[in-house]
Motif scaffolding. Structure first.
Motif, PDB file in Angstrom:
ATOM      1  N   ASN A   1      36.142  31.413 -53.075  1.00 18.25           N
ATOM      2  CA  ASN A   1      35.785  30.742 -51.822  1.00 18.25           C
ATOM      3  C   ASN A   1      37.008  30.364 -51.001  1.00 18.25           C
ATOM      4  O   ASN A   1      36.885  30.025 -49.828  1.00 18.25           O
ATOM      5  N   ASP A   2      38.197  30.399 -51.622  1.00 18.90           N
ATOM      6  CA  ASP A   2      39.432  29.955 -50.965  1.00 18.90           C
ATOM      7  C   ASP A   2      40.285  31.102 -50.436  1.00 18.90           C
ATOM      8  O   ASP A   2      41.312  30.854 -49.807  1.00 18.90           O
ATOM      9  N   ILE A   3      39.889  32.324 -50.707  1.00 16.35           N
ATOM     10  CA  ILE A   3      40.728  33.476 -50.356  1.00 16.35           C
ATOM     11  C   ILE A   3      39.969  34.487 -49.493  1.00 16.35           C
ATOM     12  O   ILE A   3      38.743  34.508 -49.480  1.00 16.35           O
ATOM     13  N   LYS A   4      40.735  35.314 -48.789  1.00 17.13           N
ATOM     14  CA  LYS A   4      40.166  36.416 -48.006  1.00 17.13           C
ATOM     15  C   LYS A   4      40.353  37.736 -48.735  1.00 17.13           C
ATOM     16  O   LYS A   4      39.568  38.655 -48.571  1.00 17.13           O
ATOM     17  N   ASN A   5      41.426  37.839 -49.514  1.00 18.48           N
ATOM     18  CA  ASN A   5      41.781  39.094 -50.184  1.00 18.48           C
ATOM     19  C   ASN A   5      41.626  38.960 -51.689  1.00 18.48           C
ATOM     20  O   ASN A   5      42.164  38.043 -52.294  1.00 18.48           O
ATOM     21  N   SER A   6      40.925  39.893 -52.286  1.00 19.04           N
ATOM     22  CA  SER A   6      40.720  39.875 -53.734  1.00 19.04           C
ATOM     23  C   SER A   6      41.890  40.559 -54.444  1.00 19.04           C
ATOM     24  O   SER A   6      42.745  41.188 -53.819  1.00 19.04           O
ATOM     25  N   LYS A   7      41.916  40.437 -55.766  1.00 18.71           N
ATOM     26  CA  LYS A   7      42.933  41.114 -56.566  1.00 18.71           C
ATOM     27  C   LYS A   7      42.819  42.616 -56.341  1.00 18.71           C
ATOM     28  O   LYS A   7      41.715  43.107 -56.129  1.00 18.71           O
ATOM     29  N   PRO A   8      43.874  43.339 -56.274  1.00 20.35           N
ATOM     30  CA  PRO A   8      45.220  43.001 -56.703  1.00 20.35           C
ATOM     31  C   PRO A   8      46.073  42.307 -55.644  1.00 20.35           C
ATOM     32  O   PRO A   8      47.279  42.131 -55.843  1.00 20.35           O
ATOM     33  N   HIS A   9      45.489  41.921 -54.526  1.00 12.15           N
ATOM     34  CA  HIS A   9      46.271  41.176 -53.533  1.00 12.15           C
ATOM     35  C   HIS A   9      46.760  39.875 -54.165  1.00 12.15           C
ATOM     36  O   HIS A   9      46.091  39.286 -55.007  1.00 12.15           O
ATOM     37  N   TYR A  10      47.896  39.407 -53.730  1.00 19.21           N
ATOM     38  CA  TYR A  10      48.540  38.225 -54.321  1.00 19.21           C
ATOM     39  C   TYR A  10      48.109  36.897 -53.692  1.00 19.21           C
ATOM     40  O   TYR A  10      48.540  35.823 -54.131  1.00 19.21           O
ATOM     41  N   GLU A  11      47.236  36.917 -52.712  1.00 19.68           N
ATOM     42  CA  GLU A  11      46.881  35.711 -51.958  1.00 19.68           C
ATOM     43  C   GLU A  11      46.492  34.523 -52.847  1.00 19.68           C
ATOM     44  O   GLU A  11      46.973  33.409 -52.652  1.00 19.68           O
ATOM     45  N   GLY A  12      45.615  34.739 -53.804  1.00 24.46           N
ATOM     46  CA  GLY A  12      45.158  33.639 -54.651  1.00 24.46           C
ATOM     47  C   GLY A  12      46.265  33.052 -55.513  1.00 24.46           C
ATOM     48  O   GLY A  12      46.344  31.841 -55.705  1.00 24.46           O
ATOM     49  N   TYR A  13      47.144  33.915 -56.013  1.00 25.91           N
ATOM     50  CA  TYR A  13      48.269  33.444 -56.830  1.00 25.91           C
ATOM     51  C   TYR A  13      49.239  32.615 -55.987  1.00 25.91           C
ATOM     52  O   TYR A  13      49.730  31.582 -56.426  1.00 25.91           O
ATOM     53  N   LEU A  14      49.499  33.090 -54.775  1.00 29.01           N
ATOM     54  CA  LEU A  14      50.397  32.370 -53.873  1.00 29.01           C
ATOM     55  C   LEU A  14      49.806  31.020 -53.489  1.00 29.01           C
ATOM     56  O   LEU A  14      50.511  30.003 -53.480  1.00 29.01           O
ATOM     57  N   LEU A  15      48.519  30.990 -53.211  1.00 34.36           N
ATOM     58  CA  LEU A  15      47.854  29.734 -52.865  1.00 34.36           C
ATOM     59  C   LEU A  15      47.939  28.735 -54.019  1.00 34.36           C
ATOM     60  O   LEU A  15      48.220  27.546 -53.820  1.00 34.36           O
ATOM     61  N   ALA A  16      47.741  29.220 -55.246  1.00 36.14           N
ATOM     62  CA  ALA A  16      47.833  28.327 -56.419  1.00 36.14           C
ATOM     63  C   ALA A  16      49.243  27.771 -56.568  1.00 36.14           C
ATOM     64  O   ALA A  16      49.425  26.560 -56.754  1.00 36.14           O
ATOM     65  N   ALA A  17      50.246  28.632 -56.469  1.00 37.55           N
ATOM     66  CA  ALA A  17      51.645  28.181 -56.603  1.00 37.55           C
ATOM     67  C   ALA A  17      52.009  27.209 -55.482  1.00 37.55           C
ATOM     68  O   ALA A  17      52.600  26.149 -55.735  1.00 37.55           O
ATOM     69  N   ASP A  18      51.656  27.565 -54.252  1.00 43.97           N
ATOM     70  CA  ASP A  18      51.957  26.690 -53.116  1.00 43.97           C
ATOM     71  C   ASP A  18      51.275  25.333 -53.249  1.00 43.97           C
ATOM     72  O   ASP A  18      51.856  24.302 -52.903  1.00 43.97           O
ATOM     73  N   SER A  19      50.056  25.319 -53.753  1.00 46.81           N
ATOM     74  CA  SER A  19      49.314  24.058 -53.921  1.00 46.81           C
ATOM     75  C   SER A  19      49.973  23.133 -54.931  1.00 46.81           C
ATOM     76  O   SER A  19      49.790  21.919 -54.890  1.00 46.81           O
ATOM     77  N   MET A  20      50.755  23.714 -55.839  1.00 50.89           N
ATOM     78  CA  MET A  20      51.483  22.910 -56.823  1.00 50.89           C
ATOM     79  C   MET A  20      52.939  22.693 -56.412  1.00 50.89           C
ATOM     80  O   MET A  20      53.713  22.101 -57.148  1.00 50.89           O
ATOM     81  N   ASN A  21      53.298  23.191 -55.217  1.00 54.52           N
ATOM     82  CA  ASN A  21      54.680  23.112 -54.728  1.00 54.52           C
ATOM     83  C   ASN A  21      55.669  23.752 -55.697  1.00 54.52           C
ATOM     84  O   ASN A  21      56.723  23.187 -55.983  1.00 54.52           O
TER      85      ASN A  21
END
Length: 127
Positions: free
Chosen positions: A57-77
């Motif tokens: 629900n938080d992403i536009k691009n599914s795997k193998p795109h990196y969007e979800g991984y980047l969002l998780a890392a950014d959310s944890m700074n």
């Protein structure tokens, strides 16, 4: 099928591994492309184990795109290059590797050329 999930369905070794990571002072994020992530982790009673949760629900691009991984890392700074991603799919490993994350594959063979490959989640605490 979702309605039948219980704590007994959590894969062996996952809770011990997450607890170990937290005790070492590290953060733990969950990224799943499923739009049912919240219901799944609530039924498994593990929602409180994660510092950040990113779902389909938080992403536009599914795997193998990196969007979800980047969002998780950014959310944890946290710089993605300092993260380690545990994945059970080739497309997931490829997405994490696109951000230069360290990768642990849970699969029979290292099809995605992950940094570490194990065939069971119960081996996570041994890494």
């Amino acid at each position: 099928m979702l309605k039948s999930l219980t704590e007994k369905d959590v894969l062996e070794g996952i809770i011990d591994f997450i607890d170990k990571i937290h005790k070492e002072g590290n953060k733990v994020a969950l990224f799943s492309v499923s739009k049912n992530t919240d219901e799944i982790i609530t039924r498994l009673n593990i929602k409180d184990k994660f510092d950040v949760i990113v779902s389909g629900n938080d992403i536009k691009n599914s795997k193998p795109h990196y969007e979800g991984y980047l969002l998780a890392a950014d959310s944890m700074n946290i710089d993605p290059r300092l993260c380690c991603m545990i994945e059970d799919s080739v497309s997931g490993i490829l997405g994490a590797k696109a951000l230069s994350m360290k990768t642990i594959a849970i699969m029979k063979d290292n099809q995605a050329n992950a940094d570490i490959c194990i065939d069971s989640t119960k081996l996570l605490t041994e890494i």
